[in-house]
Design a protein around this motif. Structure first.
Motif, PDB file in Angstrom:
ATOM      1  N   LEU A   1      -2.328  -0.644  -7.062  1.00 33.69           N
ATOM      2  CA  LEU A   1      -1.251   0.291  -6.708  1.00 33.69           C
ATOM      3  C   LEU A   1      -1.838   1.691  -6.525  1.00 33.69           C
ATOM      4  O   LEU A   1      -2.602   2.165  -7.358  1.00 33.69           O
ATOM      5  CB  LEU A   1      -0.208   0.298  -7.832  1.00 33.69           C
ATOM      6  N   LYS A   2      -1.459   2.338  -5.416  1.00 29.67           N
ATOM      7  CA  LYS A   2      -1.866   3.734  -5.218  1.00 29.67           C
ATOM      8  C   LYS A   2      -0.974   4.610  -6.082  1.00 29.67           C
ATOM      9  O   LYS A   2       0.253   4.610  -5.902  1.00 29.67           O
ATOM     10  CB  LYS A   2      -1.655   4.143  -3.758  1.00 29.67           C
TER      11      LYS A   2
ATOM     12  N   GLY B   1       0.800  -1.232   0.000  1.00 31.64           N
ATOM     13  CA  GLY B   1       0.000   0.000   0.000  1.00 31.64           C
ATOM     14  C   GLY B   1       0.822   1.266   0.000  1.00 31.64           C
ATOM     15  O   GLY B   1       0.385   2.304   0.499  1.00 31.64           O
ATOM     16  N   MET B   2       2.022   1.192  -0.577  1.00 31.65           N
ATOM     17  CA  MET B   2       2.897   2.381  -0.625  1.00 31.65           C
ATOM     18  C   MET B   2       2.610   3.164  -1.909  1.00 31.65           C
ATOM     19  O   MET B   2       2.694   2.617  -3.001  1.00 31.65           O
ATOM     20  CB  MET B   2       4.362   1.929  -0.604  1.00 31.65           C
ATOM     21  N   PRO B   3       2.278   4.467  -1.785  1.00 35.68           N
ATOM     22  CA  PRO B   3       1.922   5.231  -2.983  1.00 35.68           C
ATOM     23  C   PRO B   3       3.104   5.478  -3.919  1.00 35.68           C
ATOM     24  O   PRO B   3       4.241   5.681  -3.492  1.00 35.68           O
ATOM     25  CB  PRO B   3       1.407   6.566  -2.413  1.00 35.68           C
TER      26      PRO B   3
ATOM     27  N   PRO C   1      -1.246   1.050 -19.254  1.00 36.26           N
ATOM     28  CA  PRO C   1      -0.708  -0.305 -19.075  1.00 36.26           C
ATOM     29  C   PRO C   1      -0.285  -0.567 -17.627  1.00 36.26           C
ATOM     30  O   PRO C   1      -0.505  -1.666 -17.094  1.00 36.26           O
ATOM     31  CB  PRO C   1       0.508  -0.337 -20.009  1.00 36.26           C
ATOM     32  N   LEU C   2       0.283   0.443 -16.972  1.00 35.52           N
ATOM     33  CA  LEU C   2       0.776   0.249 -15.597  1.00 35.52           C
ATOM     34  C   LEU C   2      -0.364  -0.080 -14.624  1.00 35.52           C
ATOM     35  O   LEU C   2      -0.262  -1.011 -13.820  1.00 35.52           O
ATOM     36  CB  LEU C   2       1.490   1.523 -15.151  1.00 35.52           C
ATOM     37  N   ILE C   3      -1.455   0.664 -14.719  1.00 35.15           N
ATOM     38  CA  ILE C   3      -2.528   0.384 -13.751  1.00 35.15           C
ATOM     39  C   ILE C   3      -3.284  -0.892 -14.123  1.00 35.15           C
ATOM     40  O   ILE C   3      -3.944  -1.482 -13.278  1.00 35.15           O
ATOM     41  CB  ILE C   3      -3.484   1.586 -13.527  1.00 35.15           C
TER      42      ILE C   3
END
Ligand code: NCD
Ligand code: ZN
Length: 345
Positions: A169-170, A131-133, A161-163
């Motif tokens: 991911l935050k 949970g690290m932004p 693509p990343l999300i």
């Protein structure tokens, strides 16, 4: 008596303090207005280790004037080969609040950053799990891409693509400048948010060329067309918790700005909150400033709300032409102009 606006003490979710004498000069401006700030790691050399981050945090704390309450929130500068263990340990030990992704070459001191996001997959996988932004400078870098298109291209080529690969991911899409970015953030899930600077709310790209070349309006991502400014303004003032305050205050000495090859970065820390207040008032939603400045950021980061309040007064506030800084002054955002709000404490 002047009209007063009192809001919960705000935070700045993206800025640059630099180091050494410059850092000592600029920290008090931010500590005066904000309780916490996400501090960018693009020093020379960049902050890539827990040790370097701890030491840098100590130097910042030492520059906070007596009687002011301020907490710097540190970030890890991601590189192609930073280890997931180092990033996780730094976060668990309370040193790194978030990690920063600069595409290599995108902006000031980003040369040793990430050449290919594929190299980060191990780190991002870990950050998603704990949970690290992730704070993202969202611009592609190829010299073949028009500088005004770099943010929009980043969304399609990198962020989407990343999300898809890291759906939980935050992600903080930082200092957004385009309608494309606003639309992307609105359509993404709740774990994707964005910060917005005063300059991207107040300037369009004409500001770069008004009567001549204007180095003090130059930052990255560069200010865009009016329709983009209006979209970013609508997002900031909408009350949507996905959008929150991040000044991107980025001081460079005057000689480095007023140069044949001037540095990117606008120093807005001295009057940041007043500039935001002006924008929210112009949009008729001053009541939403507190959410944007003091509530949405902590909610996204999972941090407590600040306890105290700050007060702004509706009075003419003349911004100085320059701010003394050793033998090379700083030129603040809106230098020489009069703005309608003043921070009084
Ligand atoms: C920043 C700086 O000077 O460090 N400059 C800027 O124009 N915003 C880097 C950055 O945030 O891109
Ligand atoms: Zn920045």
């Amino acid at each position: 008596m002047a009209m007063q606006l009192i809001i919960r003490r705000p935070d700045d979710w993206h800025l640059h303090f630099r180091d050494g004498a410059m850092m000592e000069r600029v920290v008090p401006f931010t500590a005066r207005q904000f309780e916490r700030a996400i501090v960018m790691p693009n020093l020379v050399p960049p902050v890539t280790s827990i040790h370097a981050a701890r030491e840098y945090r100590k130097r910042i704390m030492a520059a906070v004037p007596d009687g002011m309450s301020f907490t710097p929130l540190m970030t890890a500068y991601l590189t192609d080969n930073i280890s997931a263990d180092e990033v996780e340990t730094g976060h668990r030990d309370g040193v790194w609040t978030a990690a920063k992704l600069y595409p290599a070459g995108a902006t000031t001191n980003s040369d040793s950053a990430v050449t290919d996001v594929a190299n980060l997959h191990g780190v991002l996988d870990r950050m998603e799990a704990i949970g690290m932004p992730l704070c993202v400078h969202g611009e592609v870098t190829g010299s073949d891409v028009d500088v005004f298109d770099r943010e929009a291209r980043f969304i399609d080529e990198i962020l989407l693509p990343l999300i898809a690969i890291f759906p939980d991911l935050k992600v903080v899409f930082e200092h957004i400048t385009t309608k494309d970015a606003v639309d992307f953030v609105l359509s993404a899930p709740a774990n994707v948010a964005a910060t917005i600077t005063p300059q991207h709310l107040m300037l369009n790209r004409n500001a770069l060329f008004e009567g001549g070349l204007r180095p003090h309006a130059y930052c990255l991502p560069v200010v865009k067309r009016e329709r983009h400014r209006l979209a970013v303004r609508a997002a900031a003032t909408s009350g949507d918790p996905k959008f929150f305050l991040g000044t991107d205050s980025a001081p460079h000495p005057r000689h480095a700005k007023e140069s044949a090859c001037g540095c990117a970065g606008i120093f807005n820390a001295p009057h940041a909150l007043e500039c935001y207040a002006q924008v929210f008032e112009e949009e008729g939603v001053l009541d939403r400033l507190e959410g944007f400045a003091s509530e949405h950021g902590p909610a996204f980061y999972g941090l407590p709300l600040n306890e105290g309040t700050v007060t702004l007064e509706k009075v003419d506030n003349v911004i100085p032409d320059m701010i003394e800084n050793g033998d090379d002054p700083l030129v603040p955002f809106r230098a020489g102009q009069t703005i309608p709000w003043k921070f009084v404490g």
